[in-house]
Design an enzyme around this catalytic site. Structure first.
Site, mmCIF file in Angstrom:
data_model
loop_
_atom_site.group_PDB
_atom_site.id
_atom_site.type_symbol
_atom_site.label_atom_id
_atom_site.label_comp_id
_atom_site.label_asym_id
_atom_site.label_seq_id
_atom_site.Cartn_x
_atom_site.Cartn_y
_atom_site.Cartn_z
ATOM 1 N N GLY A 36 0.666 -1.257 0.013
ATOM 2 C CA GLY A 36 0.112 -0.071 0.122
ATOM 3 C C GLY A 36 0.689 1.240 -0.008
ATOM 4 C CG HIS A 59 -19.759 20.708 0.610
ATOM 5 N ND1 HIS A 59 -20.835 20.249 -0.288
ATOM 6 C CD2 HIS A 59 -20.087 20.623 1.907
ATOM 7 C CE1 HIS A 59 -21.884 19.877 0.743
ATOM 8 N NE2 HIS A 59 -21.312 20.097 2.080
ATOM 9 C CE LYS A 114 -29.951 17.364 0.911
ATOM 10 N NZ LYS A 114 -29.034 17.323 0.080
ATOM 11 N N GLY A 138 -29.159 9.676 -4.583
ATOM 12 C CA GLY A 138 -30.512 9.410 -3.929
ATOM 13 C C GLY A 138 -31.093 10.863 -3.869
ATOM 14 C CG ASP A 144 -29.517 21.093 0.286
ATOM 15 O OD1 ASP A 144 -29.137 22.379 -0.139
ATOM 16 O OD2 ASP A 144 -28.711 20.250 0.542
#
Length: 325
Positions: A40, A132, A194, A228, A171
């Site tokens: 890894g 965001h 939402k 969703g 939302d």
């Protein structure tokens, strides 16, 4: 300053995007290698000299955020140790931006931790798109150029010539950005109500505020993972008499199951950008618009000591008129 002095490199998940930037500018992509060992561990190597160069490294923190973030830190360190004059981290999608606040006890503000690590590793500047939450720029002490996909995405929507269009925010939190889309497209806006009760990526749409009956709807959001919310909003719009339904997200983070939901939903077309190379979404319902030229234009302006903010006011036709993928 000569554009030949610009050195753009791509991380393991940023090479395709970096190559598009280089094609726009007219330069060669920097030579580099990434190895991931069986245990890894990640190993990065710069395969050409960068001494006294201004270097730009493209690496989204997206579908495999932990490895991509770790690799980004190693690149920052490698360029600094190779005596680069400056190192700019180009992060088309900053996934950990979702962790922007301490909204419950005993949790980490992940976006702030990531910002500090990127700077400590050697980044002198950060270029990203559609965070965001815009206030995340304040987590960095170094300059942040926050680009917006809105002009390029809206240009594509205008080409679709959709009549009686209404922009729909999923939302209240995204309502301000939705109004910006609606203002650019010169159409009305509606807002979904939402609620989210846990961290399972499932949200329930309770109501839609605004008139959507008989109209064609464009649902806008910054990203979607499970699909969703987009599907729930689409179903709610249909129940309230909306006709054709389109969706638009800045970052295509859909999982394969999410893509299947979109495929089986009333959504006619999902429009997004190439900030994340997502091979899980292969559908006739999906249209990808490249924003790599916009990032390339920002790099040119930074390199020439010109204003980047003016790019937000008037996006050059050479960018928005580029052939779409």
């Amino acid at each position: 300053m000569p554009k030949e002095e610009i050195k753009i490199f791509g991380g393991s998940t940023g090479k395709s995007f970096a190559q598009k930037m280089c094609d726009y500018i007219g330069i060669d992509l920097g030579k580099s290698e990434v190895f991931k060992f069986s245990d890894g561990n990640i190993f990065v190597k710069i395969c050409e000299t960068v001494r006294d160069k201004d270097v730009y490294l493209v690496q989204p923190i997206g579908l495999n955020p932990n490895d991509e973030f770790t690799e980004l830190l190693f690149w920052m360190d490698a360029f600094k140790r190779a005596s680069a004059t400056s190192v700019t981290a180009i992060i088309p999608y900053f996934g950990y931006a979702k962790g922007d606040k301490k909204d419950e006890p005993r949790v980490s503000i992940r976006a702030r931790v990531c910002a500090e690590c990127i700077e400590l590793a050697g980044a002198d500047r950060i270029i990203t798109m559609d965070l965001h939450s815009p206030q995340i720029q304040g987590f960095f002490k170094k300059p942040v150029d926050h680009l917006f996909a809105l002009p390029i995405l809206c240009d594509y929507v205008k080409r679709l010539n959709i009549d009686d269009l209404v922009v729909v925010s999923p939302d209240v939190g995204f309502a301000k950005q939705a109004r910006n889309f609606a203002s650019t497209l010169q159409v009305p806006v509606a807002i979904g109500d939402k609620t989210r009760k846990s961290h399972d990526e499932k949200a329930k749409v309770l109501e839609i505020i605004g008139n959507v009956k008989g109209k064609n709807a464009l649902v806008v959001d910054d990203f979607s993972i499970s699909g969703g919310t987009l599907v729930d909003i689409a179903m709610g719009l249909k129940e309230r008499g909306a006709q054709r339904i389109f969706a638009l997200v800045s970052h295509l983070m859909l999982s394969s199951s999410g893509a299947e939901k979109i495929e089986n939903s009333p959504i006619e077309l999902l429009i997004s950008t190439d900030t994340v190379g997502n091979n899980s979404v292969i559908s006739n319902k999906t249209k990808i618009v490249s924003v790599a030229p916009l990032f390339a234009e920002a790099v040119l302006r930074i390199h020439n000591r010109e204003s980047v903010s003016s790019l937000f006011d008037t996006v050059p036709h050479s960018i928005i008129n580029k052939p779409l993928n």
